[in-house]
Design an enzyme around this catalytic site. Structure first.
Site, PDB file in Angstrom:
ATOM      1  N   ASP A 124      -7.168  -9.407   0.357  1.00 34.94           N
ATOM      2  CA  ASP A 124      -5.989  -8.217   0.029  1.00 34.94           C
ATOM      3  C   ASP A 124      -4.729  -8.984   1.000  1.00 34.94           C
ATOM      4  O   ASP A 124      -4.405  -9.887   1.346  1.00 34.94           O
ATOM      5  CB  ASP A 124      -7.033  -7.581   2.070  1.00 34.94           C
ATOM      6  CG  ASP A 124      -6.097  -6.300   1.701  1.00 34.94           C
ATOM      7  OD1 ASP A 124      -6.962  -4.925   2.651  1.00 34.94           O
ATOM      8  OD2 ASP A 124      -5.324  -6.297   2.055  1.00 34.94           O
ATOM      9  N   ASP A 173      -5.036  -3.477  -4.017  1.00 39.98           N
ATOM     10  CA  ASP A 173      -4.704  -4.386  -3.396  1.00 39.98           C
ATOM     11  C   ASP A 173      -5.186  -5.591  -2.936  1.00 39.98           C
ATOM     12  O   ASP A 173      -5.794  -6.934  -2.297  1.00 39.98           O
ATOM     13  CB  ASP A 173      -3.900  -4.437  -2.703  1.00 39.98           C
ATOM     14  CG  ASP A 173      -3.845  -4.094  -1.312  1.00 39.98           C
ATOM     15  OD1 ASP A 173      -5.022  -4.001  -0.991  1.00 39.98           O
ATOM     16  OD2 ASP A 173      -2.936  -4.592   0.055  1.00 39.98           O
ATOM     17  N   GLU A 174      -6.750  -4.897  -3.134  1.00 46.61           N
ATOM     18  CA  GLU A 174      -8.689  -5.865  -2.832  1.00 46.61           C
ATOM     19  C   GLU A 174      -9.035  -6.175  -3.824  1.00 46.61           C
ATOM     20  O   GLU A 174     -10.049  -5.737  -5.097  1.00 46.61           O
ATOM     21  CB  GLU A 174      -8.611  -5.300  -1.596  1.00 46.61           C
ATOM     22  CG  GLU A 174      -8.992  -3.724  -2.057  1.00 46.61           C
ATOM     23  CD  GLU A 174      -9.553  -3.460  -0.181  1.00 46.61           C
ATOM     24  OE1 GLU A 174     -10.945  -3.815  -0.155  1.00 46.61           O
ATOM     25  OE2 GLU A 174      -8.573  -2.939   0.128  1.00 46.61           O
TER      26      GLU A 174
HETATM   27  P1  TTP Z   1      -3.537  -1.997   2.530  1.00 52.62           P
HETATM   28  O1  TTP Z   1      -4.197  -3.497   1.958  1.00 52.62           O
HETATM   29  O2  TTP Z   1      -4.477  -0.680   3.673  1.00 52.62           O
HETATM   30  O3  TTP Z   1      -1.934  -2.253   3.689  1.00 52.62           O
HETATM   31  P2  TTP Z   1      -1.307  -2.672   2.999  1.00 52.62           P
HETATM   32  O4  TTP Z   1      -1.163  -3.633   2.295  1.00 52.62           O
HETATM   33  O5  TTP Z   1       0.194  -2.281   3.235  1.00 52.62           O
HETATM   34  O6  TTP Z   1      -1.353  -4.037   4.451  1.00 52.62           O
HETATM   35  P3  TTP Z   1      -2.108  -4.597   4.960  1.00 52.62           P
HETATM   36  O7  TTP Z   1      -1.314  -6.219   4.965  1.00 52.62           O
HETATM   37  O8  TTP Z   1      -2.453  -4.340   6.056  1.00 52.62           O
HETATM   38  O9  TTP Z   1      -2.568  -5.129   3.811  1.00 52.62           O
HETATM   39  O10 TTP Z   1      -3.510  -1.088   1.473  1.00 52.62           O
HETATM   40  C1  TTP Z   1      -2.950  -1.419  -0.330  1.00 52.62           C
HETATM   41  C2  TTP Z   1      -1.156  -0.379  -0.401  1.00 52.62           C
HETATM   42  O11 TTP Z   1      -2.191   0.586  -0.670  1.00 52.62           O
HETATM   43  C3  TTP Z   1      -0.206  -0.561   0.523  1.00 52.62           C
HETATM   44  O12 TTP Z   1       0.558  -1.706   0.529  1.00 52.62           O
HETATM   45  C4  TTP Z   1       0.118   1.171   0.039  1.00 52.62           C
HETATM   46  C5  TTP Z   1      -1.030   1.740  -0.506  1.00 52.62           C
HETATM   47  N1  TTP Z   1      -1.457   2.196   0.716  1.00 52.62           N
HETATM   48  C6  TTP Z   1      -1.177   4.146   0.365  1.00 52.62           C
HETATM   49  O13 TTP Z   1       0.333   4.238  -0.175  1.00 52.62           O
HETATM   50  N2  TTP Z   1      -1.412   4.679   1.509  1.00 52.62           N
HETATM   51  C7  TTP Z   1      -2.420   4.342   3.071  1.00 52.62           C
HETATM   52  O14 TTP Z   1      -2.781   5.742   3.412  1.00 52.62           O
HETATM   53  C8  TTP Z   1      -3.213   3.516   2.405  1.00 52.62           C
HETATM   54  C9  TTP Z   1      -3.810   2.900   3.868  1.00 52.62           C
HETATM   55  C10 TTP Z   1      -2.349   1.822   1.295  1.00 52.62           C
HETATM   56 MG    MG Z   2      -3.066  -4.671   2.072  1.00 53.63          MG
END
Ligand code: TTP
Ligand code: MG
Length: 362
Positions: free
Chosen positions: A9, A109-110
């Protein structure tokens, strides 16, 4: 052989990309915003960097609330740029697919990836290999990510989430239960606010309390299907296979030009690395394409495409390059200057299958 599953991720993905493209943002709270356009500040936060998270800014909160929380700081607010993030995502997923035979992309992103055969079930090997992957992604894209490794999807996903940013958490099968037990139940994938509330009302807060809860009673509370899944998950068990895409239906790359340009030769030279990268993906996956499309985004952000379908499928770089050049020339002649340009190939076909078909026919 022991099963070894990884979960990757990317850290604060959209905001981290903005930092890569503008390193001055690194030292400032940075908020990526989805503006709804009604008033200047209406909309929600897509994500934020860790500096902004220190002030309680996170995905989903209103932009106006983020601004209140960051009052007095030098916070920067950037509008979301989905095509740009998708291009990073595509390249990282491409890298993962080149490394591992089985990759299940589970979000922008995962991804889950199967390390079993590469490591022969050896968790120390898995730790070394995943650490290398983290290094590669950092080197090629400038991005950090967090990776979890475990005996199945549930454990690896919880593991990747357990140490962020830039984490690497390896949970060997014998440690799965002791790793999971102290965590709250809502760490289990699929346990949202609703299920979590029901569980809490029944005195279940930690994964341990869920693991030892009588199965029949759990079924009565939340239904058989969910109860069976949760009971196993809490005990570190999960047999779910990776959902592998068997066929790639299209591949695309998009770039932002260094400066707006109406010169096809100039645009083509900036697109060349993306073309090469895309061609590498095609050959590594033994894919042929029949349709090539060019995407142009003008300075007013309007999006335009031109496409061409070939008579026979190919993976010839020269054909790809020539088609791109021709399409780009017509597109620019019609539209004038572009801000961004992209390439997409589709109508894919597996070259190996085609070969066996021609052998059969021949
Ligand atoms: P995530 O992997 O949930 O969050 P993140 O990568 O920003 O942070 P983390 O370090 O905790 O992994 O989500 C991936 C992307 O998806 C995030 O960068 C932006 C988008 N996203 C949204 O646009 N709205 C949302 O509510 C969420 C949870 C994510
Ligand atoms: Mg992320």
């Amino acid at each position: 052989m022991l099963r070894v599953i990884g979960h990757l991720d990317l850290d604060y993905f959209f905001a981290q990309i903005e930092e890569v493209e503008n390193p001055s943002l690194k030292s400032l709270p940075t908020v990526v915003c989805v503006y709804s356009g009604r008033t200047e500040d209406s909309g929600v936060v897509s994500t934020a960097n860790y500096k902004a998270r220190e002030f309680g800014v996170r995905s989903g909160i209103p932009i106006s609330l983020a601004k209140r929380r960051l009052k007095g700081t030098e916070a920067v607010y950037v509008p979301v740029d989905q095509p740009k993030y998708a291009a990073y995502s595509d390249r990282i997923m491409g890298l993962m697919r080149r490394e591992f035979d089985e990759v299940e992309q589970s979000g922008i992103d995962e991804a889950f990836f199967n390390l079993t055969s590469r490591t022969q079930g050896d968790y120390a090997k898995a730790a070394a290999l995943t650490s290398q992957i983290k290094g590669q992604i950092l080197k090629v894209e400038g991005l950090t990510c967090s990776i979890g490794v475990g005996p199945n999807k549930v454990v690896s996903k919880i593991a990747s989430d357990s140490k962020k940013p830039d984490g690497l958490t390896v949970v060997e099968p014998t440690r799965a239960r002791s790793f999971l037990f102290p965590l709250p139940v809502d760490k289990i994938p699929g346990v949202g606010p609703k299920t979590s509330k029901i569980l809490r009302e029944n005195g279940i807060q930690s994964i341990q309390s869920l693991a030892v809860f009588p199965s029949q009673k759990l079924e009565d509370i939340i239904g058989k299907k969910l109860a069976v899944y949760l009971h196993k998950a809490a005990n570190g068990q999960d047999d779910e296979p990776l959902a592998i895409e068997t066929e790639t239906s299209q591949l695309s790359r998009i770039i932002t030009l260094k400066a707006d340009s109406g010169n096809p030769t100039e645009i083509l030279s900036q697109l060349a690395p993306s073309l090469k990268d895309l061609h590498e993906r095609l050959t590594s996956q033994n894919l042929f394409f029949r349709t090539v499309a060019i995407l142009g985004i003008r300075p007013d952000l309007s999006i335009h495409t031109r496409s061409r379908t070939l008579e026979v499928p190919t993976n010839d770089y020269l054909v790809l390059w020539r088609s791109t050049k021709d399409l780009l020339t017509t597109l620019v002649a019609d539209l004038g200057e572009l801000r961004r340009a992209g390439i997409r190939v589709s109508d894919m076909m597996d070259a190996l299958k085609q070969q066996s078909l021609s052998e059969f026919l021949g």
